[in-house]
Design a protein around this motif. Structure first.
Motif, PDB file in Angstrom:
ATOM      1  N   LEU A  45      27.786  68.371  50.695  1.00  0.00           N
ATOM      2  CA  LEU A  45      27.102  67.934  51.908  1.00  0.00           C
ATOM      3  C   LEU A  45      26.797  69.160  52.771  1.00  0.00           C
ATOM      4  O   LEU A  45      27.693  69.950  53.066  1.00  0.00           O
ATOM      5  N   VAL A  46      25.564  69.292  53.175  1.00  0.00           N
ATOM      6  CA  VAL A  46      25.144  70.437  53.981  1.00  0.00           C
ATOM      7  C   VAL A  46      25.077  70.073  55.463  1.00  0.00           C
ATOM      8  O   VAL A  46      25.565  70.814  56.309  1.00  0.00           O
ATOM      9  N   ALA A  47      24.457  68.949  55.765  1.00  0.00           N
ATOM     10  CA  ALA A  47      24.286  68.550  57.161  1.00  0.00           C
ATOM     11  C   ALA A  47      23.995  67.065  57.217  1.00  0.00           C
ATOM     12  O   ALA A  47      23.412  66.507  56.286  1.00  0.00           O
ATOM     13  N   SER A  48      24.400  66.438  58.319  1.00  0.00           N
ATOM     14  CA  SER A  48      24.125  65.024  58.494  1.00  0.00           C
ATOM     15  C   SER A  48      23.680  64.750  59.922  1.00  0.00           C
ATOM     16  O   SER A  48      24.002  65.513  60.843  1.00  0.00           O
ATOM     17  N   ILE A  49      22.957  63.641  60.079  1.00  0.00           N
ATOM     18  CA  ILE A  49      22.488  63.251  61.408  1.00  0.00           C
ATOM     19  C   ILE A  49      22.525  61.734  61.501  1.00  0.00           C
ATOM     20  O   ILE A  49      21.964  61.023  60.668  1.00  0.00           O
ATOM     21  N   ALA A  50      23.202  61.253  62.522  1.00  0.00           N
ATOM     22  CA  ALA A  50      23.330  59.827  62.747  1.00  0.00           C
ATOM     23  C   ALA A  50      22.078  59.287  63.441  1.00  0.00           C
ATOM     24  O   ALA A  50      21.288  60.057  63.979  1.00  0.00           O
ATOM     25  N   PRO A  51      21.895  57.956  63.431  1.00  0.00           N
ATOM     26  CA  PRO A  51      20.743  57.390  64.144  1.00  0.00           C
ATOM     27  C   PRO A  51      20.677  57.825  65.603  1.00  0.00           C
ATOM     28  O   PRO A  51      19.598  57.951  66.162  1.00  0.00           O
ATOM     29  N   GLY A  52      21.824  58.075  66.195  1.00  0.00           N
ATOM     30  CA  GLY A  52      21.854  58.559  67.575  1.00  0.00           C
ATOM     31  C   GLY A  52      21.733  60.058  67.703  1.00  0.00           C
ATOM     32  O   GLY A  52      21.912  60.616  68.785  1.00  0.00           O
ATOM     33  N   SER A  53      21.438  60.719  66.552  1.00  0.00           N
ATOM     34  CA  SER A  53      21.186  62.163  66.488  1.00  0.00           C
ATOM     35  C   SER A  53      22.411  63.041  66.636  1.00  0.00           C
ATOM     36  O   SER A  53      22.291  64.228  66.926  1.00  0.00           O
ATOM     37  N   ILE A  54      23.603  62.503  66.457  1.00  0.00           N
ATOM     38  CA  ILE A  54      24.803  63.344  66.377  1.00  0.00           C
ATOM     39  C   ILE A  54      24.781  64.040  65.025  1.00  0.00           C
ATOM     40  O   ILE A  54      24.568  63.408  63.994  1.00  0.00           O
ATOM     41  N   THR A  55      25.018  65.353  65.035  1.00  0.00           N
ATOM     42  CA  THR A  55      24.895  66.140  63.810  1.00  0.00           C
ATOM     43  C   THR A  55      26.225  66.758  63.396  1.00  0.00           C
ATOM     44  O   THR A  55      27.112  66.974  64.222  1.00  0.00           O
ATOM     45  N   ASN A  56      26.326  67.040  62.109  1.00  0.00           N
ATOM     46  CA  ASN A  56      27.460  67.767  61.560  1.00  0.00           C
ATOM     47  C   ASN A  56      26.950  68.721  60.494  1.00  0.00           C
ATOM     48  O   ASN A  56      25.961  68.416  59.818  1.00  0.00           O
ATOM     49  N   TYR A  57      27.648  69.844  60.313  1.00  0.00           N
ATOM     50  CA  TYR A  57      27.200  70.875  59.388  1.00  0.00           C
ATOM     51  C   TYR A  57      28.348  71.420  58.563  1.00  0.00           C
ATOM     52  O   TYR A  57      29.482  71.515  59.021  1.00  0.00           O
ATOM     53  N   LEU A  58      28.010  71.812  57.347  1.00  0.00           N
ATOM     54  CA  LEU A  58      28.897  72.600  56.513  1.00  0.00           C
ATOM     55  C   LEU A  58      29.148  73.929  57.230  1.00  0.00           C
ATOM     56  O   LEU A  58      28.206  74.514  57.791  1.00  0.00           O
ATOM     57  N   ASP A  59      30.392  74.395  57.217  1.00  0.00           N
ATOM     58  CA  ASP A  59      30.702  75.633  57.941  1.00  0.00           C
ATOM     59  C   ASP A  59      29.795  76.790  57.514  1.00  0.00           C
ATOM     60  O   ASP A  59      29.398  77.616  58.330  1.00  0.00           O
ATOM     61  N   ALA A  60      29.479  76.852  56.238  1.00  0.00           N
ATOM     62  CA  ALA A  60      28.713  77.984  55.712  1.00  0.00           C
ATOM     63  C   ALA A  60      27.288  78.055  56.262  1.00  0.00           C
ATOM     64  O   ALA A  60      26.633  79.096  56.156  1.00  0.00           O
ATOM     65  N   VAL A  61      26.787  76.964  56.844  1.00  0.00           N
ATOM     66  CA  VAL A  61      25.407  76.959  57.333  1.00  0.00           C
ATOM     67  C   VAL A  61      25.315  76.819  58.852  1.00  0.00           C
ATOM     68  O   VAL A  61      24.220  76.865  59.405  1.00  0.00           O
ATOM     69  N   LYS A  62      26.453  76.675  59.511  1.00  0.00           N
ATOM     70  CA  LYS A  62      26.441  76.519  60.971  1.00  0.00           C
ATOM     71  C   LYS A  62      25.778  77.733  61.628  1.00  0.00           C
ATOM     72  O   LYS A  62      26.059  78.871  61.271  1.00  0.00           O
ATOM     73  N   GLY A  63      24.902  77.446  62.580  1.00  0.00           N
ATOM     74  CA  GLY A  63      24.193  78.512  63.267  1.00  0.00           C
ATOM     75  C   GLY A  63      22.942  78.983  62.560  1.00  0.00           C
ATOM     76  O   GLY A  63      22.153  79.738  63.135  1.00  0.00           O
ATOM     77  N   ARG A  64      22.753  78.555  61.311  1.00  0.00           N
ATOM     78  CA  ARG A  64      21.561  78.968  60.548  1.00  0.00           C
ATOM     79  C   ARG A  64      20.658  77.791  60.213  1.00  0.00           C
ATOM     80  O   ARG A  64      19.437  77.948  60.155  1.00  0.00           O
ATOM     81  N   PHE A  65      21.246  76.631  59.951  1.00  0.00           N
ATOM     82  CA  PHE A  65      20.487  75.446  59.581  1.00  0.00           C
ATOM     83  C   PHE A  65      20.492  74.451  60.736  1.00  0.00           C
ATOM     84  O   PHE A  65      21.468  74.377  61.503  1.00  0.00           O
TER      85      PHE A  65
END
Length: 112
Positions: A45-65
């Motif tokens: 999993l690289v990144a996710s976004i909920a219907p309310g636009s809350i996001t989460n990211y894989l540590d390796a891509v934080k700040g870049r994706f």
């Protein structure tokens, strides 16, 4: 149900924007996500976004994706900046958890 696009060959440090078009039913219900699978490795999993636009990211891509969604177009995007060779993979979108049929994905190759 899912159609990914936007991949390609890019040099290290470059950028790409991936797109994933989904049906309205899927888009309104599910948390959407981008995954990737590099050669010889498991899908992650690289990144996710909920219907309310809350996001989460894989540590390796934080700040870049950056993941985003356009509710008017039923489309999820993944803006990828400062790409590294380790980002080389086939990128897929799906729900989180991934309980939809997988699409064909879009390949991203980061190489000089």
């Amino acid at each position: 149900q899912l159609a990914e696009s936007g991949g390609g060959l890019v040099q290290p440090g470059g950028s790409l924007r991936l797109s994933c078009a989904a049906s309205r039913t899927i888009f309104n219900i599910y948390k959407m996500a981008w995954y990737r699978q590099a050669p010889g490795k498991q899908r992650e999993l690289v990144a996710s976004i909920a219907p309310g636009s809350i996001t989460n990211y894989l540590d390796a891509v934080k700040g870049r994706f950056a993941i985003s969604r356009d509710n008017t177009k039923n489309t999820v995007y993944l803006q990828m900046n400062s790409l590294k060779p380790d980002d080389t993979a086939v990128y897929y979108c799906n729900a989180e958890p991934p309980n939809l049929n997988w699409g064909q994905g879009t390949p991203v190759t980061v190489s000089s």
